[in-house]
Motif scaffolding. Structure first.
Motif, PDB file in Angstrom:
ATOM      1  N   LEU A 237      68.746  13.671   3.150  1.00 57.47           N
ATOM      2  CA  LEU A 237      68.384  13.185   4.480  1.00 57.47           C
ATOM      3  C   LEU A 237      69.564  13.129   5.450  1.00 57.47           C
ATOM      4  CD1 LEU A 237      65.963  10.260   3.536  1.00 57.47           C
ATOM      5  CD2 LEU A 237      65.384  12.587   4.226  1.00 57.47           C
ATOM      6  N   ARG A 238      70.719  13.583   5.049  1.00 58.26           N
ATOM      7  CA  ARG A 238      71.920  13.450   5.886  1.00 58.26           C
ATOM      8  C   ARG A 238      72.042  14.518   6.964  1.00 58.26           C
ATOM      9  NH1 ARG A 238      75.747  12.410   0.800  1.00 58.26           N
ATOM     10  NH2 ARG A 238      75.034  10.298   0.350  1.00 58.26           N
TER      11      ARG A 238
ATOM     12  N   LEU B  27      78.420   8.616  10.766  1.00 63.54           N
ATOM     13  CA  LEU B  27      78.949   8.784   9.416  1.00 63.54           C
ATOM     14  C   LEU B  27      78.622   7.565   8.569  1.00 63.54           C
ATOM     15  CD1 LEU B  27      80.658  10.072   7.175  1.00 63.54           C
ATOM     16  CD2 LEU B  27      82.689   9.133   8.321  1.00 63.54           C
ATOM     17  N   ALA B  28      78.798   6.371   9.131  1.00 63.53           N
ATOM     18  CA  ALA B  28      78.477   5.140   8.390  1.00 63.53           C
ATOM     19  C   ALA B  28      76.995   5.104   8.017  1.00 63.53           C
ATOM     20  CB  ALA B  28      78.856   3.914   9.216  1.00 63.53           C
ATOM     21  N   VAL B  29      76.134   5.552   8.917  1.00 58.66           N
ATOM     22  CA  VAL B  29      74.702   5.606   8.619  1.00 58.66           C
ATOM     23  C   VAL B  29      74.431   6.649   7.544  1.00 58.66           C
ATOM     24  CG1 VAL B  29      72.419   6.155   9.566  1.00 58.66           C
ATOM     25  CG2 VAL B  29      74.032   4.773  10.901  1.00 58.66           C
TER      26      VAL B  29
ATOM     27  N   GLY C 129      66.487 -10.004  12.798  1.00 55.99           N
ATOM     28  CA  GLY C 129      66.189  -8.637  12.415  1.00 55.99           C
ATOM     29  C   GLY C 129      67.412  -7.744  12.302  1.00 55.99           C
ATOM     30  N   TRP C 130      68.545  -8.165  12.802  1.00 54.41           N
ATOM     31  CA  TRP C 130      69.755  -7.362  12.681  1.00 54.41           C
ATOM     32  C   TRP C 130      70.384  -7.632  11.337  1.00 54.41           C
ATOM     33  CZ3 TRP C 130      73.207  -6.683  17.524  1.00 54.41           C
ATOM     34  CH2 TRP C 130      72.439  -6.212  18.577  1.00 54.41           C
ATOM     35  N   ILE C 131      70.758  -6.595  10.635  1.00 47.81           N
ATOM     36  CA  ILE C 131      71.422  -6.735   9.347  1.00 47.81           C
ATOM     37  C   ILE C 131      72.738  -5.973   9.426  1.00 47.81           C
ATOM     38  CG2 ILE C 131      71.293  -6.252   6.880  1.00 47.81           C
ATOM     39  CD1 ILE C 131      68.237  -6.283   7.214  1.00 47.81           C
ATOM     40  N   SER C 132      73.814  -6.628   9.088  1.00 45.44           N
ATOM     41  CA  SER C 132      75.110  -5.952   9.073  1.00 45.44           C
ATOM     42  C   SER C 132      75.214  -5.107   7.811  1.00 45.44           C
ATOM     43  CB  SER C 132      76.237  -6.986   9.101  1.00 45.44           C
ATOM     44  OG  SER C 132      77.477  -6.347   8.997  1.00 45.44           O
ATOM     45  N   VAL C 133      75.427  -3.809   7.973  1.00 46.39           N
ATOM     46  CA  VAL C 133      75.559  -2.927   6.821  1.00 46.39           C
ATOM     47  C   VAL C 133      77.011  -2.557   6.573  1.00 46.39           C
ATOM     48  CG1 VAL C 133      73.249  -1.971   7.014  1.00 46.39           C
ATOM     49  CG2 VAL C 133      75.135  -0.876   8.236  1.00 46.39           C
ATOM     50  N   SER C 134      77.847  -2.926   7.476  1.00 42.16           N
ATOM     51  CA  SER C 134      79.245  -2.560   7.350  1.00 42.16           C
ATOM     52  C   SER C 134      80.103  -3.676   7.915  1.00 42.16           C
ATOM     53  CB  SER C 134      79.503  -1.270   8.125  1.00 42.16           C
ATOM     54  OG  SER C 134      80.873  -0.972   8.125  1.00 42.16           O
ATOM     55  N   ARG C 135      81.187  -3.938   7.280  1.00 46.85           N
ATOM     56  CA  ARG C 135      82.124  -4.933   7.792  1.00 46.85           C
ATOM     57  C   ARG C 135      83.288  -4.201   8.449  1.00 46.85           C
ATOM     58  NH1 ARG C 135      79.408  -9.612   7.873  1.00 46.85           N
ATOM     59  NH2 ARG C 135      78.618 -10.182   5.848  1.00 46.85           N
ATOM     60  N   SER C 136      82.949  -3.328   9.402  1.00 51.96           N
ATOM     61  CA  SER C 136      83.990  -2.573  10.082  1.00 51.96           C
ATOM     62  C   SER C 136      83.627  -2.398  11.553  1.00 51.96           C
ATOM     63  CB  SER C 136      84.189  -1.208   9.420  1.00 51.96           C
ATOM     64  OG  SER C 136      83.018  -0.440   9.491  1.00 51.96           O
ATOM     65  N   ARG C 137      84.591  -1.928  12.307  1.00 50.17           N
ATOM     66  CA  ARG C 137      84.376  -1.638  13.720  1.00 50.17           C
ATOM     67  C   ARG C 137      85.027  -0.299  14.025  1.00 50.17           C
ATOM     68  NH1 ARG C 137      88.556  -2.705  17.384  1.00 50.17           N
ATOM     69  NH2 ARG C 137      90.448  -3.373  16.368  1.00 50.17           N
ATOM     70  N   ILE C 138      84.735   0.250  15.175  1.00 50.32           N
ATOM     71  CA  ILE C 138      85.311   1.521  15.596  1.00 50.32           C
ATOM     72  C   ILE C 138      86.545   1.229  16.454  1.00 50.32           C
ATOM     73  CG2 ILE C 138      84.893   3.696  16.820  1.00 50.32           C
ATOM     74  CD1 ILE C 138      83.175   3.236  14.277  1.00 50.32           C
ATOM     75  N   ALA C 139      87.640   1.864  16.109  1.00 47.74           N
ATOM     76  CA  ALA C 139      88.895   1.660  16.839  1.00 47.74           C
ATOM     77  C   ALA C 139      88.789   2.230  18.251  1.00 47.74           C
ATOM     78  CB  ALA C 139      90.042   2.345  16.099  1.00 47.74           C
ATOM     79  N   ALA C 140      89.484   1.635  19.191  1.00 52.71           N
ATOM     80  CA  ALA C 140      89.543   2.143  20.560  1.00 52.71           C
ATOM     81  C   ALA C 140      90.598   3.237  20.696  1.00 52.71           C
ATOM     82  CB  ALA C 140      89.852   1.006  21.528  1.00 52.71           C
TER      83      ALA C 140
END
Length: 88
Positions: A47-48, A37-39, A7-18
């Motif tokens: 709808l934003r 922001l990604a959402v 059920g999990w779908i990756s919508v972005s190929r990124s991560r949040i920097a530390a």
């Protein structure tokens, strides 16, 4: 992607920097804003809500998103799984 819960779908190929580029730690609110922001980028403008000004949010927290380095087997597009293997 193998190993992802059903059920999990990756919508972005990124991560949040530390850390920010200047070395400061990223606080929880900025990390949450970068995720939201990604959402918001996936939603139609009406709808934003608070994230309707995408360019302002990108200037504020866009630098926190970093692309993931994927192996060639993971680089294909994400798709929902065809079979559902839910709990119980």
């Amino acid at each position: 992607r193998a190993g992802a819960p059903c059920g999990w779908i990756s919508v972005s190929r990124s991560r949040i920097a530390a850390r920010r580029p200047d070395g400061r730690r990223v606080d929880h609110q900025d990390a949450a804003d970068a995720i939201l922001l990604a959402v918001a980028e996936l939603l139609p403008e009406e709808l934003r809500g608070e994230f309707s000004d995408l360019s302002a949010w990108r200037k504020r927290v866009g630098e926190l998103r970093q692309p993931l380095e994927l192996s060639s087997s993971e680089a294909g597009p994400s798709r929902p799984r065809s079979g559902h293997r839910g709990r119980g």
